[in-house]
Design an enzyme around this catalytic site. Structure first.
Site, PDB file in Angstrom:
ATOM      1  N   ASP A 229       0.888  -1.155   0.000  1.00  0.00           N
ATOM      2  CA  ASP A 229       0.000   0.000   0.000  1.00  0.00           C
ATOM      3  C   ASP A 229       0.932   1.211   0.000  1.00  0.00           C
ATOM      4  O   ASP A 229       2.100   1.106   0.393  1.00  0.00           O
ATOM      5  CB  ASP A 229      -0.941   0.000   1.213  1.00  0.00           C
TER       6      ASP A 229
HETATM    7  C1  BGC Z   1      -4.902   3.432   0.122  1.00  0.00           C
HETATM    8  C2  BGC Z   1      -4.978   2.467  -1.043  1.00  0.00           C
HETATM    9  C3  BGC Z   1      -4.736   3.207  -2.327  1.00  0.00           C
HETATM   10  C4  BGC Z   1      -3.393   3.909  -2.271  1.00  0.00           C
HETATM   11  C5  BGC Z   1      -3.070   4.705  -3.522  1.00  0.00           C
HETATM   12  C6  BGC Z   1      -3.612   4.249   0.101  1.00  0.00           C
HETATM   13  O1  BGC Z   1      -3.640   5.231   1.075  1.00  0.00           O
HETATM   14  O2  BGC Z   1      -4.980   2.728   1.335  1.00  0.00           O
HETATM   15  O3  BGC Z   1      -6.221   1.834  -1.047  1.00  0.00           O
HETATM   16  O4  BGC Z   1      -4.808   2.321  -3.411  1.00  0.00           O
HETATM   17  O5  BGC Z   1      -3.397   4.809  -1.173  1.00  0.00           O
HETATM   18  O6  BGC Z   1      -3.905   5.799  -3.627  1.00  0.00           O
END
Ligand code: BGC
Length: 748
Positions: A229
């Site tokens: 993530d």
């Molecule tokens: C979120 C993800 C997301 C990523 C990119 C993170 O903060 O938890 O779900 O895909 O950011 O935006």
């Protein structure tokens, strides 16, 4: 292009660099070898392609895209085909936007209704979650676009989401928090999976070899790449890579790339570990590059209509005493700012720059609809003048439809909700309008569940959830009966927050540990077992028609757990209009000796029936439908005995049942010791014979004969006695060495 040949031409530094992004959204590729960089984007309920300034919180604008209903809304459709179709549409749009991977679906389990990100997640039930996710993924990937199944794993809160430690026992992890991922991985082979921010039993997801390699790859057969993530990579990049976390996002983290180079150079990490990660990342990238179709065109108007259809198939009719459907000739008052400025999507990384938004007011422009906002969105404080105006508007109409819900300020990715209540001004508006207008219907726009202190005072409730950009038109489709509501709740609405099983532990302790002490008893699994009254049960939703279930049949009444069971039930539309029904199948084992839920969802089918029409719905159940995860053998296991099969309209409305005897084929060798109880020993023929005699000779048994009236209780006491105590109480009547001899025979 031959992957191995490409990797052989790459330098160590190039390989390390490839294991982190080129920037916020682009992946590094060996461009000098002719492989262009590719882009990834959120996900999951629309495309968030940021052409300019990038962030992971949905702050900066992205290119216009269709905003579909969020996961919590769409899951209520219980419709596999709809999920597949929506995946196909999104994949098609990704081809047009030249995106290699769409960052979704998000499949974390709704453990508490407080989770700020519940709007993005599908359900409290892992079976439903897995089935829907699988179809969505198959849809996206049919367009040669990858998905990133997220957030792996046990990431069911936003509070301290980047550091909290989810302390979960193995059985709960397997049965509740991993099961949805497992179904999706096995059933749709996602190209990538995104590890979560949190720790799981002390180890960060990004460093968790057990989750990322042992379970994900070795057990489930995952063969794509694992991406962090955004920002989930720990300070120990080498450990992450060795655990199976291939790609670090966002890039470019030069220091972490350097760690990888150093580790290979100084011999602490084998270069083959790096090669494997590079191969995984590149093979997914090439899969996209070899099949890209940049000439693809998005038909935004057609997609808007798809968003409307999905929303109308998903929203849930929670109450209707006959007031709905509304009639077009009625004089209708719309009150509540959400009628004009709907809440239709969540905040954070899934936030889409919507192509166009249709409000209910706009959708009703040709009708006799009056309007008053009733509250301001920026505040939760009731405004007496606005409420008075709304009450007047409501009074002067035949029917009032009040649009309320939860605001962006109260619910979003990145933080948790504080309560289940709507803002005070929304509550006050419903109460005031309901007092003045007896024909009041409430439309709720919200990502999760709420409490409804006013429920008895209104005649209808339509739960719109976050219905995507066509929310207004879809709401009207349902309110006027152009579409017959068919959504069923994918989560339980408790009466009070305190009733939720995670209530006591949800925010964790001072060491940032969140213990999942309620175990497998999440959602209806808990409320049912505790026999607690709920506001609305899992699987509940009304229709403008009625359905009758009959003739539940099973193709056998006894089976081994290696067999499959075919279950059929007849469902008839007994009302006056066409409608869809979600037929739910639950399985339970009333006399189980394992601590387990009363029933668990093991099948569902959505069918459409004309008035008077009857269809037979069939399900196939195999071992997993009866099994629980047994930690002593690290495997799924069926307890032998009688199971009840339930065909149901909701988790609290069981229409018909049948039973089946299932015999376990898992041989579990019991090791007997001096601490084994009489009851355990008597399960073996040898034990029954020898211990039976010992018991008969025991003074305790004599006592019972003396007529002390201890009967059944005495027998229980003897059965629960360990062998060592039986010998000791037996005194001289038990020959020396008897216990050891018995154990030898039992364990032979
Ligand atoms: C979120 C993800 C997301 C990523 C990119 C993170 O903060 O938890 O779900 O895909 O950011 O935006």
């Amino acid at each position: 292009m031959d992957l191995k040949a490409i990797i052989a031409q790459m330098t160590l530094e190039e390989k390390a660099a490839l294991c982190s992004g080129k920037d916020f959204w682009h992946l590094e590729t060996p461009e000098r070898l002719g492989i262009p960089s590719v882009m990834v984007s959120d996900g999951p309920c629309g495309i968030r392609k940021q052409a300019d300034a990038a962030d992971h919180l949905g702050l900066n604008a992205s290119v216009p895209a269709t905003s579909y209903p969020t996961g919590s809304c769409m899951a209520c459709s219980f419709d596999r085909d709809l999920f597949r179709e929506s995946g196909e549409t999104l994949g098609h749009a990704c081809q047009a936007e030249e995106l290699a991977v769409l960052l979704g679906p998000a499949v974390n389990i709704k453990r508490s209704p407080l989770c700020g990100r519940n709007f993005e997640y599908l359900s409290e039930d892992p079976y439903l979650t897995g089935e829907l996710a699988k179809n969505y993924i198959n849809g996206v990937q049919s367009q040669n676009i990858g998905v990133s199944l997220k957030h792996y794993a046990a990431n069911s809160q936003e509070y301290n989401r980047m550091s909290s430690d989810s302390v979960v026992d193995e059985r709960t992890l397997r049965e509740i928090y991993l099961a949805g991922f497992e179904t999706a991985v096995k059933g749709s082979k996602p190209w990538t999976i995104m590890c979560s921010y949190n720790r799981i039993n002390g180890t960060f997801a990004a460093e968790n070899k057990r989750l990322l390699t042992d379970i994900l790859r070795d057990e489930w057969g995952f063969d794509g790449y694992v991406v962090s993530d955004w920002g989930a990579t720990t300070a120990d990049r080498v450990k992450c890579l060795e655990a199976g976390m291939d790609l670090e996002m966002p890039g470019k983290n030069a220091a972490n790339d350097k760690q990888l180079v150093e580790a290979v150079k100084n011999g602490t990490m084998d270069e083959s570990v790096l090669d494997t990660a590079v191969e995984r990342i590149l093979s997914v990238t090439l899969k996209y590059l070899d099949n890209r179709k940049p000439e693809t065109v998005i038909d935004f108007e057609a997609d808007h209509e798809k968003a409307r259809k999905i929303a109308a198939e998903s929203m849930v009719l929670l109450k209707n005493d006959g007031i709905l459907p509304l009639k077009r000739e009625q004089k209708i008052a719309f009150v509540g700012k959400f009628a004009e400025a709907p809440r239709f999507q969540g905040g954070g990384s899934s936030h889409v720059n919507s192509y166009k938004v249709t409000s209910a007011l706009e959708a009703a422009k040709d009708l006799r609809v009056t309007y008053a906002p009733g509250y301001a969105i920026e505040t939760a404080e009731p405004d007496d003048a606005m409420i008075a105006e709304a009450v007047e508007t409501a009074k002067n109409a035949d029917v009032a439809v009040v649009f309320v819900g939860i605001t962006d300020a109260m619910e979003s990715e990145g933080f948790d909700r504080k309560s289940l209540s709507m803002p005070k001004n929304h509550e006050a508006l419903v109460e005031a309008v309901a007092k003045a207008q007896k024909n009041t219907v409430v439309v709720v726009m919200c990502g999760g569940c709420i409490t409804m202190p006013w429920l008895d005072d209104v005649r209808g409730v339509l739960y719109a959830y976050l219905g995507g950009e066509a929310v207004g038109a879809a709401t009207l489709d349902l309110l006027f009966g152009d579409v017959n509501p068919s959504g069923k709740l994918a989560e339980t609405f408790p009466r009070r927050l305190e009733d939720n099983p995670s209530y006591l532990y949800y925010f964790g302790d001072e060491q940032n540990k969140t213990e999942y002490r309620e175990g497998v008893f999440v959602g209806y699994r808990y409320y049912d077992k505790k026999n607690l009254d709920v506001l609305f049960p899992f699987g509940y939703g009304l229709s403008y028609t009625t359905f009758e279930y009959s003739d539940l049949t099973v193709d056998k009444t006894a089976m081994q757990d290696t067999d499959t069971l075919t279950v059929s039930v007849k469902v008839k539309n007994t009302g006056a209009v066409k409608g869809k029904e979600v037929v739910q199948l639950y399985v339970g084992m009333p006399k189980s000796r394992t601590i387990r839920p009363d029933k668990e969802l093991r099948g569902f089918e959505k069918i459409e029936l004309e008035p008077g029409e009857e269809k037979t719905v069939s399900f196939t159940l195999s071992k997993r439908a009866f099994a629980y995860y047994r930690t002593d053998i690290s495997d799924w296991c069926v307890e032998s005995g009688e199971y009840v099969i339930m065909a149901a309209k909701s988790s609290r409305d069981i229409a018909c049942t049948a039973t089946v005897q299932v015999e376990s084929t898992t041989a579990i060798k019991r090791v007997y010791t001096m601490n084994s109880t009489v009851e355990e020993i008597m399960e073996s023929p040898v034990g029954r014979e020898i211990v039976g005699k010992m018991m008969a000779a025991s003074p305790l048994a004599q006592m019972d004969d003396d007529g002390l009236g201890m009967g059944e209780g005495m027998e229980r006491m003897m059965m629960e006695m360990p062998l060592r105590a039986l010998i000791s109480f037996g005194g001289d009547s038990v020959p020396e060495g008897m216990g050891e001899m018995l154990l030898q025979q039992l364990n032979a």
